[in-house]
Each structure stands twice: as structure tokens, then as C-alpha cells.
Design an enzyme around this catalytic site. Structure first.
Site, PDB file in Angstrom:
ATOM      1  N   THR A  42     -32.821 -52.038   1.170  1.00  0.00           N
ATOM      2  CA  THR A  42     -31.944 -51.023   1.749  1.00  0.00           C
ATOM      3  C   THR A  42     -30.672 -50.860   0.929  1.00  0.00           C
ATOM      4  OG1 THR A  42     -32.762 -51.557   3.953  1.00  0.00           O
ATOM      5  CG2 THR A  42     -30.690 -50.347   3.831  1.00  0.00           C
ATOM      6  N   CYS A  48     -25.947 -49.418   0.772  1.00  0.00           N
ATOM      7  CA  CYS A  48     -24.609 -49.638   0.206  1.00  0.00           C
ATOM      8  C   CYS A  48     -24.360 -48.963  -1.143  1.00  0.00           C
ATOM      9  CB  CYS A  48     -24.338 -51.129  -0.007  1.00  0.00           C
ATOM     10  SG  CYS A  48     -25.309 -52.261   0.955  1.00  0.00           S
ATOM     11  N   TYR A  99     -33.584 -55.827 -10.689  1.00  0.00           N
ATOM     12  CA  TYR A  99     -34.010 -56.773  -9.648  1.00  0.00           C
ATOM     13  C   TYR A  99     -35.378 -57.355 -10.002  1.00  0.00           C
ATOM     14  CZ  TYR A  99     -30.660 -56.596  -5.776  1.00  0.00           C
ATOM     15  OH  TYR A  99     -29.565 -56.779  -4.983  1.00  0.00           O
ATOM     16  N   ALA A 115     -47.457 -56.786   3.390  1.00  0.00           N
ATOM     17  CA  ALA A 115     -47.969 -58.082   3.834  1.00  0.00           C
ATOM     18  C   ALA A 115     -48.223 -58.067   5.336  1.00  0.00           C
ATOM     19  CB  ALA A 115     -46.954 -59.175   3.488  1.00  0.00           C
ATOM     20  N   TYR A 177     -20.775 -47.498  11.765  1.00  0.00           N
ATOM     21  CA  TYR A 177     -20.530 -47.529  10.315  1.00  0.00           C
ATOM     22  C   TYR A 177     -21.115 -46.300   9.617  1.00  0.00           C
ATOM     23  CZ  TYR A 177     -19.673 -52.682   9.968  1.00  0.00           C
ATOM     24  OH  TYR A 177     -19.182 -53.953  10.038  1.00  0.00           O
ATOM     25  N   GLU A 181     -19.167 -43.071   7.844  1.00  0.00           N
ATOM     26  CA  GLU A 181     -19.248 -43.003   6.377  1.00  0.00           C
ATOM     27  C   GLU A 181     -19.840 -41.673   5.933  1.00  0.00           C
ATOM     28  OE1 GLU A 181     -19.498 -47.743   5.227  1.00  0.00           O
ATOM     29  OE2 GLU A 181     -21.346 -46.606   5.222  1.00  0.00           O
ATOM     30  N   ALA A 343     -16.318 -53.931   5.522  1.00  0.00           N
ATOM     31  CA  ALA A 343     -15.625 -52.680   5.234  1.00  0.00           C
ATOM     32  C   ALA A 343     -16.424 -51.534   5.805  1.00  0.00           C
ATOM     33  CB  ALA A 343     -15.485 -52.497   3.724  1.00  0.00           C
ATOM     34  N   HIS A 438       4.842 -55.307  -6.120  1.00  0.00           N
ATOM     35  CA  HIS A 438       5.505 -54.052  -5.823  1.00  0.00           C
ATOM     36  C   HIS A 438       5.303 -53.038  -6.928  1.00  0.00           C
ATOM     37  CE1 HIS A 438       8.351 -51.579  -3.713  1.00  0.00           C
ATOM     38  NE2 HIS A 438       9.007 -51.363  -4.842  1.00  0.00           N
ATOM     39  N   GLU A 443       1.235 -55.273  -0.442  1.00  0.00           N
ATOM     40  CA  GLU A 443       2.450 -56.078  -0.231  1.00  0.00           C
ATOM     41  C   GLU A 443       2.968 -55.942   1.191  1.00  0.00           C
ATOM     42  OE1 GLU A 443       6.124 -54.971  -2.203  1.00  0.00           O
ATOM     43  OE2 GLU A 443       5.475 -52.885  -2.342  1.00  0.00           O
TER      44      GLU A 443
HETATM   45  P1  NDP Z   1     -24.017 -49.140  14.484  1.00  0.00           P
HETATM   46  O1  NDP Z   1     -24.639 -50.093  15.422  1.00  0.00           O
HETATM   47  O2  NDP Z   1     -22.828 -49.514  13.708  1.00  0.00           O
HETATM   48  O3  NDP Z   1     -23.680 -47.801  15.259  1.00  0.00           O
HETATM   49  C1  NDP Z   1     -24.632 -47.127  16.050  1.00  0.00           C
HETATM   50  C2  NDP Z   1     -23.929 -45.989  16.746  1.00  0.00           C
HETATM   51  O4  NDP Z   1     -24.883 -45.175  17.402  1.00  0.00           O
HETATM   52  C3  NDP Z   1     -22.942 -46.473  17.801  1.00  0.00           C
HETATM   53  O5  NDP Z   1     -21.837 -45.620  17.783  1.00  0.00           O
HETATM   54  C4  NDP Z   1     -23.749 -46.330  19.084  1.00  0.00           C
HETATM   55  O6  NDP Z   1     -22.935 -46.077  20.208  1.00  0.00           O
HETATM   56  C5  NDP Z   1     -24.570 -45.092  18.793  1.00  0.00           C
HETATM   57  N1  NDP Z   1     -25.832 -45.075  19.508  1.00  0.00           N
HETATM   58  C6  NDP Z   1     -26.742 -46.057  19.643  1.00  0.00           C
HETATM   59  N2  NDP Z   1     -27.808 -45.642  20.339  1.00  0.00           N
HETATM   60  C7  NDP Z   1     -27.578 -44.355  20.667  1.00  0.00           C
HETATM   61  C8  NDP Z   1     -28.309 -43.376  21.381  1.00  0.00           C
HETATM   62  N3  NDP Z   1     -29.503 -43.636  21.908  1.00  0.00           N
HETATM   63  N4  NDP Z   1     -27.767 -42.147  21.529  1.00  0.00           N
HETATM   64  C9  NDP Z   1     -26.536 -41.874  20.997  1.00  0.00           C
HETATM   65  N5  NDP Z   1     -25.809 -42.761  20.302  1.00  0.00           N
HETATM   66  C10 NDP Z   1     -26.320 -43.992  20.129  1.00  0.00           C
HETATM   67  O7  NDP Z   1     -25.229 -48.688  13.559  1.00  0.00           O
HETATM   68  P2  NDP Z   1     -25.291 -47.963  12.161  1.00  0.00           P
HETATM   69  O8  NDP Z   1     -26.599 -47.286  12.177  1.00  0.00           O
HETATM   70  O9  NDP Z   1     -24.081 -47.155  11.892  1.00  0.00           O
HETATM   71  O10 NDP Z   1     -25.309 -49.167  11.138  1.00  0.00           O
HETATM   72  C11 NDP Z   1     -26.216 -50.255  11.328  1.00  0.00           C
HETATM   73  C12 NDP Z   1     -25.652 -51.526  10.759  1.00  0.00           C
HETATM   74  O11 NDP Z   1     -25.716 -51.471   9.348  1.00  0.00           O
HETATM   75  C13 NDP Z   1     -24.185 -51.784  11.074  1.00  0.00           C
HETATM   76  O12 NDP Z   1     -24.009 -52.425  12.304  1.00  0.00           O
HETATM   77  C14 NDP Z   1     -23.743 -52.619   9.925  1.00  0.00           C
HETATM   78  O13 NDP Z   1     -23.979 -53.970  10.220  1.00  0.00           O
HETATM   79  C15 NDP Z   1     -24.626 -52.160   8.797  1.00  0.00           C
HETATM   80  N6  NDP Z   1     -23.883 -51.263   7.896  1.00  0.00           N
HETATM   81  C16 NDP Z   1     -22.830 -51.742   7.208  1.00  0.00           C
HETATM   82  C17 NDP Z   1     -22.121 -50.934   6.374  1.00  0.00           C
HETATM   83  C18 NDP Z   1     -20.952 -51.477   5.648  1.00  0.00           C
HETATM   84  O14 NDP Z   1     -20.802 -52.678   5.567  1.00  0.00           O
HETATM   85  N7  NDP Z   1     -20.073 -50.639   5.116  1.00  0.00           N
HETATM   86  C19 NDP Z   1     -22.466 -49.526   6.185  1.00  0.00           C
HETATM   87  C20 NDP Z   1     -23.575 -49.124   6.955  1.00  0.00           C
HETATM   88  C21 NDP Z   1     -24.258 -49.966   7.780  1.00  0.00           C
HETATM   89  P3  NDP Z   1     -22.251 -47.269  21.077  1.00  0.00           P
HETATM   90  O15 NDP Z   1     -21.040 -47.680  20.334  1.00  0.00           O
HETATM   91  O16 NDP Z   1     -21.945 -46.601  22.366  1.00  0.00           O
HETATM   92  O17 NDP Z   1     -23.286 -48.329  21.201  1.00  0.00           O
END
Ligand code: NDP
Length: 459
Positions: A42, A48, A99, A115, A177, A181, A343, A438, A443
Site C-alpha cells: 500500500t 504514502c 523492493y 497464497a 486521514y 489529505e 502526520a 531563529h 522555535e
Molecule cells: P480513518 O479511520 O482515519 O477515517 C475514516 C473516516 O470515515 C472517519 O472520519 C469515519 O468517521 C468515517 N466513516 C467510517 N465509516 C463510515 C461510514 N459507514 N459512513 C460514513 N463515514 C464513515 O480511515 P482512513 O481511511 O482515512 O485511513 C485509514 C488508516 O490509514 C488511518 O487510520 C491511518 O492509520 C492510515 N493512514 C495514515 C496516513 C498518514 O500517516 N498520513 C495517511 C492515510 C492513512 P468517524 O470519525 O465518525 O468514525
């Protein structure tokens, strides 16, 4: 003589699996790895790395505009989406090859295919039976799509990277996230962006001030954020656009060129059938593991997004290395996941390590909050109305820094360094004693003086 063809068989050629395979081979194990798609997983192929390239591309729009304040006359600019997609593709193909080459050079047998478990020690890889003493599942995650009428018309981040045509009007569903983004990416590249989130404030789990600040900054960039909003259905119109019908706080229907769901990710188990080996899942659907990444079957391990743990690349890498070291190295060590910094590559980006104010108040009766919001020097000349937020959460009693948060340019780079200080147990006095560089935004973390004490509300 054992009938195991390999000491260690890794399923999944992403960040966690590749690291585990290479470390194990380096320690003398007979190792094989299998991947059903492109090597890199991924993060490299559809996460990322291409995301960060798109974030960079999107930011040029503001850079060109800001240059005027510094005396530059920028000729009319134009953006080519096909150029960006092709350039991104060249880079990720290069990384994927690296990779694979690194695996081969480490002495790992590199396989291509899907697999499937036959029994706890036997796998089928596209018709070939492989028996291994120890097995690692590192198959990652995949986007979740809620059951909404018309969801088949929507895309996820998987497809967003390679859209044949750049969409002018985009709806993003979700507030995590990936949603924020991609809202920044599409907006920066010129699309009109609407983000629909079911909750009251985007980025649940982050510090509330951080959430509020980013939401305000996104609003200034004309990203329309619909809160308390649910998409009830999607319909393809005669003009090929998608009509999204909203319920909740924003009733009505709006047409879009593309609707992207970023509503979380699910473990990618495909046809693996871990149950055939007796591997149990956690309630959320991820593979249940202990602190040593061991599943319910003692010789089968799992790391990264396929587990019920933290879905971040450096976490998977650390876990993969730990599994390989524990199995084939001299000193067993569990992956230390204290104070994982992270981040969000929104615009502006977020960097964070440690506890949010709310999470700190669940653990401590009283915390000191230091925070500042300021206009970065660059925008004194650019004229852009963009502010940076920095915030420290400090344990009142010990004065130890519990959390450091930032929203603003370079926040991920700055917080990476502060993560070391937090792991070493830095106190507010340590920050005060450290001289700033600075003029920088970083800072400001050293010069925070205005303390606000917050106490846990009595239940
Ligand atoms: P997240 O879990 O961060 O966000 C999912 C979002 O979708 C939340 O706002 C959630 O709402 C909403 N949601 C979930 N189910 C439904 C639904 N059925 N209907 C409507 N809204 C819904 O998931 P992402 O897909 O954004 O990312 C997955 C993971 O990938 C992250 O948690 C992170 O760990 C990783 N990631 C990291 C990044 C980075 O480090 N920069 C970048 C991208 C991904 P609610 O808040 O109400 O649950």
C-alpha cells in the site's frame, strides 16, 4: 530432516513483510515471500509515497500565488494531470523494482501469486504447495465501502491515484486521514471540493484544537466541509455526473464528477483463509496478535494493517523486523510502540506525537496546556491568511511533556524531532532551556510561556 521447504514464509510484499523477510534472510533463515500484486504494498504503490507526491504537486498552486508577494511575476500556469500520474507511476515502478531487487539480493526467494492456507504449516500459492516452519501474514489493508445505494459509482483512494481524467467537482466522504489529505490534493490541483463527514468535527482522535484549526484552514481554501452529513445515495445522471443525495445537517442533492469514499480501511485477507490454519480474528476483523505479533497459532505471526493494531507503515516495519529478530536473531525484543508519532499530509499538514489534551485528561487529573497560533514569516510577504498552531500538553505534577501537536508547514518534519525528546521524557523545563533556531516555526515550541491549567471534570 524436516519437510519444511522454508524456515520463514512471508505473505505480502509491503513494508512490513519485506522488512521481515530481509532481516530473517540476513540472519541465515531460508526465506520466501509472496505478493499477489506489485511489490511495495500500500505505502509504495497506492498510499504514502504517491500521496506525498500528489500533495507536493498540489502545493505548487499556492507557491505560485505566494511568489508575487516576494516580487516574482509568475506567467500564467497550467497543470497536466496525465503528466503527474505518469511521473508518479515512473517513480513507484522504480521503488517497486528496488523492493524486489533488495529481496533477491538478500537471498529471499521472491514469488508472485496469491497464497491460501491449507493447514497451519502449508500454503497453496497458485497451485504450488509450500510448507514452512514459521509464517508471517503481512497482507495489509484495503479501502472499506459502506453499503450505500450507488456505491459502485464511487472511487476510493486506490482509484484516485490513476483517474484517467481530472475531476473538476469532487465529493469526499469521510473525515479521517485519507479524506482530509485528498481534499487538499484535489483542491490544490484545481478541483472544487466538498467533504462530507458524519461527525461534528473532522479527524476524530486528534487533539480538538488541531481538528478545529485544520478545519478553519481548509475552509479558507474554499473546501466545503459538511458536518453531521450523510450521503444517502449516489445516482449516475444522464450527463455522466454523480448526484449525491445528502441527509442530516445538509439536506439536498449535488452533482459531482467524482465521489471518493475514505471511510476507513479493512484488513486484506482476500483468499488467504487464515481460519484454515486456526488463526483467529479480532472483533474488528483484523488478525488478533499479541505484543510479539504472534497470532492465536504459535508459529504464525501477523504485522501491519492486516492486524487489529496501528495502521502506519513505520509500525509495520518495526513489527516485521522484531518478528524476524525474535525468530532468528540472538535477542528477542518486542516492537516498542510507545509514543508513535504521526502526520496527516493535509494542507497545511499536521504533525503529532503523544496524547491529545482530552486523552491526557483521561489519564491525569490535571494538565498544563501551552499553545500558540501565529502567522509564519513567509506569509508576512505572501499576504496569505494562513496560521500555524502549536500546542504542548504537559503533566502538571511531573512537568513531563505528554503531547506535542502542530498544524502548519513542515509540521511532520518538526514533530519527528520532538518525538525523540518525548521518548526521552522531556519536561517543559527542558524545552524552556533549549535555545530556538531563529527564525523558524519550530522555535515557538521553545518559547511557550502562557500556561493554562485544565482539570478533569468530576464525573
Ligand atoms: P480513518 O479511520 O482515519 O477515517 C475514516 C473516516 O470515515 C472517519 O472520519 C469515519 O468517521 C468515517 N466513516 C467510517 N465509516 C463510515 C461510514 N459507514 N459512513 C460514513 N463515514 C464513515 O480511515 P482512513 O481511511 O482515512 O485511513 C485509514 C488508516 O490509514 C488511518 O487510520 C491511518 O492509520 C492510515 N493512514 C495514515 C496516513 C498518514 O500517516 N498520513 C495517511 C492515510 C492513512 P468517524 O470519525 O465518525 O468514525
Amino acid at each position: 530432516m524436516s519437510d519444511f521447504e522454508f524456515d520463514f514464509f512471508v505473505i505480502g510484499g509491503g513494508s512490513g513483510g519485506v522488512r521481515a523477510a530481509r532481516v530473517a534472510a540476513g540472519l541465515g533463515a531460508r526465506v520466501a515471500i509472496v505478493e499477489s500484486s506489485r511489490y511495495g504494498g500500500t505505502c509504495v504503490i497506492r498510499g504514502c509515497v504517491p500521496k506525498k507526491l500528489l500533495v507536493q504537486a498540489a502545493h505548487y498552486a499556492e507557491d505560485f500565488a505566494d511568489a508575487a508577494g516576494f516580487g516574482w511575476t509568475v506567467p500564467p500556469t497550467a497543470f497536466s494531470w496525465p503528466h503527474l500520474v505518469a511521473a508518479k507511476e515512473t517513480e513507484i515502478s522504480r521503488l517497486s523494482r528496488i523492493y524486489q531487487d533488495l529481496l533477491g539480493r538478500s537471498g529471499v526467494t521472491v514469488l508472485q501469486g496469491a497464497a491460501r492456507f491449507i493447514d497451519p504449516h502449508t500454503l497453496d500459492v497458485d497451485g504450488r504447495r509450500i510448507r514452512a516452519r514459521q509464517i508471517l501474514i503481512a497482507t495489509g489493508g484495503k479501502p472499506k465501502r459502506p453499503a450505500v445505494p450507488g456505491i459502485e459509482h464511487a472511487i476510493t483512494s486506490d482509484e484516485a491515484f490513476d483517474l484517467p481524467v481530472f475531476p473538476q467537482r469532487v465529493l469526499i466522504v469521510g473525515g479521517g486521514y485519507i479524506a482530509v489529505e485528498f481534499a487538499g490534493i484535489f483542491n490544490g490541483l484545481g478541483a472544487e471540493v466538498t467533504l462530507s463527514y458524519r461527525g461534528e468535527q473532522i479527524l476524530r482522535g486528534f487533539d480538538d484544537d488541531v481538528r478545529r484549526h485544520l478545519q478553519e484552514e481548509m475552509g479558507k481554501k474554499d473546501i466545503s466541509i459538511l458536518l453531521g452529513s450523510t450521503v444517502a445515495r449516489l445516482d449516475r445522471q444522464a450527463d455522466a455526473r454523480l448526484l449525491a443525495s445528502f441527509t442530516g445537517a445538509s439536506e439536498g442533492a449535488l452533482p459531482f464528477d467524482a465521489v471518493m469514499y475514505a471511510t476507513g480501511r479493512a484488513p486484506n485477507l482476500g483468499s488467504l483463509d487464515p481460519a484454515a490454519a486456526g488463526v483467529e480474528l479480532a472483533p474488528g476483523g483484523g488478525i488478533r496478535v499479541d505484543a510479539w505479533s504472534r497470532t492465536s497459532v504459535s508459529h504464525i505471526y501477523a504485522v501491519g494493517d492486516v492486524t487489529d493494531g496501528i495502521a502506519l507503515t513505520p509500525v509495520a516495519i518495526r513489527q516485521g523486523a522484531a518478528v524476524a529478530n525474535n525468530l532468528f536473531g540472538p535477542t528477542p525484543l518486542a516492537a516498542d510502540l510507545a509514543l508513535v508519532p504521526s502526520a496527516v499530509f493535509s494542507q497545511p499538514p499536521i504533525g503529532t506525537v503523544g496524547l491529545s489534551e482530552a486523552a491526557a485528561l483521561e489519564q491525569f487529573a490535571e494538565v498544563d496546556i501551552y499553545q500558540s497560533s501565529f502567522r509564519p514569516l513567509r506569509h508576512a510577504l505572501s499576504g496569505r491568511d494562513e496560521r500555524t498552531l502549536i500546542k504542548l500538553v504537559v503533566a502538571s505534577e511531573s512537568q513531563r511533556i505528554l503531547g506535542a501537536h502542530m498544524v502548519g508547514p513542515d509540521a511532520p518534519e518538526i514533530i519527528q524531532g520532538l518525538a525523540v525528546a518525548l521518548r526521552m521524557g522531556a519536561t517543559k523545563a527542558d524545552f524552556d532551556a533549549t535555545l530556538g533556531i531563529h527564525p523558524t516555526s519550530a522555535e515557538e515550541f521553545m518559547t511557550l510561556r502562557d500556561r493554562q491549567t485544565r482539570r478533569r471534570h468530576a464525573q
